[in-house]
Design an enzyme around this catalytic site. Sequence first.
Site, PDB file in Angstrom:
ATOM      1  N   CYS A 258      38.373  92.592  94.264  1.00  0.00           N
ATOM      2  CA  CYS A 258      39.413  93.003  93.415  1.00  0.00           C
ATOM      3  C   CYS A 258      40.247  91.716  93.256  1.00  0.00           C
ATOM      4  O   CYS A 258      41.232  91.688  93.858  1.00  0.00           O
ATOM      5  CB  CYS A 258      40.212  94.078  93.960  1.00  0.00           C
ATOM      6  SG  CYS A 258      39.360  95.597  93.837  1.00  0.00           S
ATOM      7  N   GLY A 262      43.553  85.732  91.534  1.00  0.00           N
ATOM      8  CA  GLY A 262      42.847  84.880  92.388  1.00  0.00           C
ATOM      9  C   GLY A 262      43.257  84.089  93.362  1.00  0.00           C
ATOM     10  O   GLY A 262      42.809  83.376  93.949  1.00  0.00           O
ATOM     11  N   GLY A 263      44.450  84.678  93.950  1.00  0.00           N
ATOM     12  CA  GLY A 263      45.225  83.758  94.977  1.00  0.00           C
ATOM     13  C   GLY A 263      44.538  83.753  96.035  1.00  0.00           C
ATOM     14  O   GLY A 263      44.343  82.863  96.916  1.00  0.00           O
ATOM     15  N   LYS A 264      43.819  85.205  96.631  1.00  0.00           N
ATOM     16  CA  LYS A 264      42.964  84.933  97.696  1.00  0.00           C
ATOM     17  C   LYS A 264      41.815  84.075  97.667  1.00  0.00           C
ATOM     18  O   LYS A 264      41.239  83.707  98.661  1.00  0.00           O
ATOM     19  CB  LYS A 264      43.038  86.291  98.175  1.00  0.00           C
ATOM     20  CG  LYS A 264      44.215  87.031  98.867  1.00  0.00           C
ATOM     21  CD  LYS A 264      44.289  88.482  99.312  1.00  0.00           C
ATOM     22  CE  LYS A 264      45.698  88.988  99.257  1.00  0.00           C
ATOM     23  NZ  LYS A 264      46.353  89.452  98.060  1.00  0.00           N
ATOM     24  N   ASP A 327      40.709  93.648  98.129  1.00  0.00           N
ATOM     25  CA  ASP A 327      42.348  93.658  98.210  1.00  0.00           C
ATOM     26  C   ASP A 327      42.595  94.910  97.041  1.00  0.00           C
ATOM     27  O   ASP A 327      42.589  94.482  95.791  1.00  0.00           O
ATOM     28  CB  ASP A 327      42.747  92.392  97.627  1.00  0.00           C
ATOM     29  CG  ASP A 327      44.318  92.221  97.726  1.00  0.00           C
ATOM     30  OD1 ASP A 327      44.770  93.172  98.119  1.00  0.00           O
ATOM     31  OD2 ASP A 327      44.646  91.316  96.988  1.00  0.00           O
ATOM     32  N   CYS A 380      48.820  95.800  99.190  1.00  0.00           N
ATOM     33  CA  CYS A 380      50.283  95.484  99.367  1.00  0.00           C
ATOM     34  C   CYS A 380      51.082  96.934  99.491  1.00  0.00           C
ATOM     35  O   CYS A 380      52.108  96.849  98.675  1.00  0.00           O
ATOM     36  CB  CYS A 380      50.540  94.550  98.160  1.00  0.00           C
ATOM     37  SG  CYS A 380      50.437  95.017  96.627  1.00  0.00           S
TER      38      CYS A 380
HETATM   39  C1  LIG Z   1      46.203  93.658  94.315  1.00  0.00           C
HETATM   40  S1  LIG Z   1      45.604  93.131  92.964  1.00  0.00           S
HETATM   41  C2  LIG Z   1      44.404  91.847  93.592  1.00  0.00           C
HETATM   42  C3  LIG Z   1      45.140  90.603  93.944  1.00  0.00           C
HETATM   43  C4  LIG Z   1      44.217  89.437  94.121  1.00  0.00           C
HETATM   44  N1  LIG Z   1      43.294  89.499  95.330  1.00  0.00           N
HETATM   45  C5  LIG Z   1      44.907  88.189  94.596  1.00  0.00           C
HETATM   46  O1  LIG Z   1      45.100  87.972  95.787  1.00  0.00           O
HETATM   47  O2  LIG Z   1      45.309  87.430  93.649  1.00  0.00           O
HETATM   48  C6  LIG Z   1      44.275  94.358  92.482  1.00  0.00           C
HETATM   49  C7  LIG Z   1      43.253  93.913  91.529  1.00  0.00           C
HETATM   50  O3  LIG Z   1      42.157  94.843  91.390  1.00  0.00           O
HETATM   51  C8  LIG Z   1      41.823  95.010  89.946  1.00  0.00           C
HETATM   52  N2  LIG Z   1      40.865  96.314  90.092  1.00  0.00           N
HETATM   53  C9  LIG Z   1      41.546  97.454  89.789  1.00  0.00           C
HETATM   54  N3  LIG Z   1      40.624  98.475  89.736  1.00  0.00           N
HETATM   55  C10 LIG Z   1      39.283  97.836  89.895  1.00  0.00           C
HETATM   56  C11 LIG Z   1      38.024  98.205  90.076  1.00  0.00           C
HETATM   57  N4  LIG Z   1      37.744  99.470  89.867  1.00  0.00           N
HETATM   58  N5  LIG Z   1      37.130  97.093  90.265  1.00  0.00           N
HETATM   59  C12 LIG Z   1      37.375  95.967  90.060  1.00  0.00           C
HETATM   60  N6  LIG Z   1      38.812  95.437  90.223  1.00  0.00           N
HETATM   61  C13 LIG Z   1      39.585  96.440  89.787  1.00  0.00           C
HETATM   62  C14 LIG Z   1      42.791  94.767  89.298  1.00  0.00           C
HETATM   63  O4  LIG Z   1      42.787  94.396  87.850  1.00  0.00           O
HETATM   64  C15 LIG Z   1      43.785  93.767  89.921  1.00  0.00           C
HETATM   65  O5  LIG Z   1      43.480  92.546  89.397  1.00  0.00           O
END
Ligand SMILES: C[S@@+](CC[C@H](N)C(=O)[O-])C[C@H]1O[C@@H](n2cnc3c(N)ncnc32)[C@H](O)[C@@H]1O
Length: 437
Positions: A258, A262-264, A327, A380
């Site tokens: 997820c 892309g930060g992580k 995440d 988070c």
């Molecule tokens: C908490 S954010 C991730 C932040 C990211 N890891 C970072 O550190 O920049 C959650 C992400 O999960 C994605 N997401 C939600 N449901 C999903 C799914 N079923 N499969 C893949 N990605 C999903 C969302 O689009 C969102 O970008």
Amino acid sequence: MSNSKVKYQLNLRADAASVLYQILEQGMSARECLPAAQQKHNEKDRAWLQEMTYGVLRQLPILQHWLRLLLDKPLKKNVKVVEHLIMLGFYQLAFSRVSTHAAVSECVNACAPLNAIATKGLVNAVLRNFIRQDMAQNLPDNEQVLSGQPKWLYKKLLNAYPHQYQDILDAMQNKAPIWLRVNIQRSSVDDYRLLLDQQDIAYEIQQEQPQGVVLSKGCDITTLPGYDEGWFAVQDGAAQLAAHFLNGQPNERILDCCAAPGGKTCHILELEPALTSCIALDIESSRLARIEENLTRLGHKAELICGDASEPSAWWDGQQFDRILLDAPCSATGIIRRHPDIKWLRKSSDIDTLVALQAKIIDAMWLLLKPGGTMLYATCSILPEENQLQINAFLSRTADASVDSSFANDASDKPGRQVLPGQKQMDGFYYARLLKS
Ligand SMILES: C[S@@+](CC[C@H](N)C(=O)[O-])C[C@H]1O[C@@H](n2cnc3c(N)ncnc32)[C@H](O)[C@@H]1O
């Protein structure tokens, strides 16, 4: 003109009221509507606009309490935006250093650009009554209203943290600092800190944050040294723990399932550039572009896939991963201090839906992990149902899963580590490191 098509003219209070209307009445996020209002103003006014709208969102329950006391009846739908203008006026009178005269007259002047000129007298009268009756001192004996949180969230926090909830609520109302993560592939941490010293940019450092720098004052991050060159990323300290906890090793295959924005992913690549492969997956194709932007600026490479982590059959090539970072999509209750719109956009009923989605994604991702592999589950969120309870339920239904106990929190009954908002200047975050036998 209907409020759903509120036009922007060059009037800051009108713009702030329109943004509040779009968030609170139309369910848009600040990310979706604030930049459009900000872009026609200069830099100083852009900051003001954010400060005022976020201020109202932080203090909304008390502002609504005052509105109920001073307004005989709710305004009609076609001028509903004026209620938000009045609350903005209350906010300025009670919580800001804007002069009394400016707060009243500028709010009155904002009625015309909001196409609500007929309400000028009303706005003037309500704000003057607020001053005359010294309403800023009229605080209800109601902890939830004073906490600035919606009822449902206040109750959940009270139940989950009977001894800490007061500190948590206070931290959620404070503004969050800007955290940088120095990109160690481009600059050493010491060199970057020296550069900040040379430019008189004040910062602090925190223990356990080898790449972290906490700026003492807010600023436009694009003006910091090395922005274009990718010498740093903006990332909260709690989020900076993820790549360390995942602990990627040379020649491993890693999936960040997820990943957007892309930060992580970038941090994983920074800490271990010798991975065999790193896949960044996200369900939203528009958000993949953000991952690409960040990878490019910081000088990293990953394979990007648009797909649903709960349905891997549509995109997975059948090769298992050594490590997976999950995440998860969550309530984002840990980052309300940064994004106060979240608490009004989320509803109590969303939590069950999110918990079910998280469980579906964990189960699906577990099958993609090699025996002996590690999954880092992260949110988070500060709600136990998305964190400790979610992981306990997963452990009880998954025979080959265990939790890395060396990583556990002080409270031994809780798998994983819960960071609370404000702790060591960090956002609220939860991590559990899961091992596959
Ligand atoms: C908490 S954010 C991730 C932040 C990211 N890891 C970072 O550190 O920049 C959650 C992400 O999960 C994605 N997401 C939600 N449901 C999903 C799914 N079923 N499969 C893949 N990605 C999903 C969302 O689009 C969102 O970008």
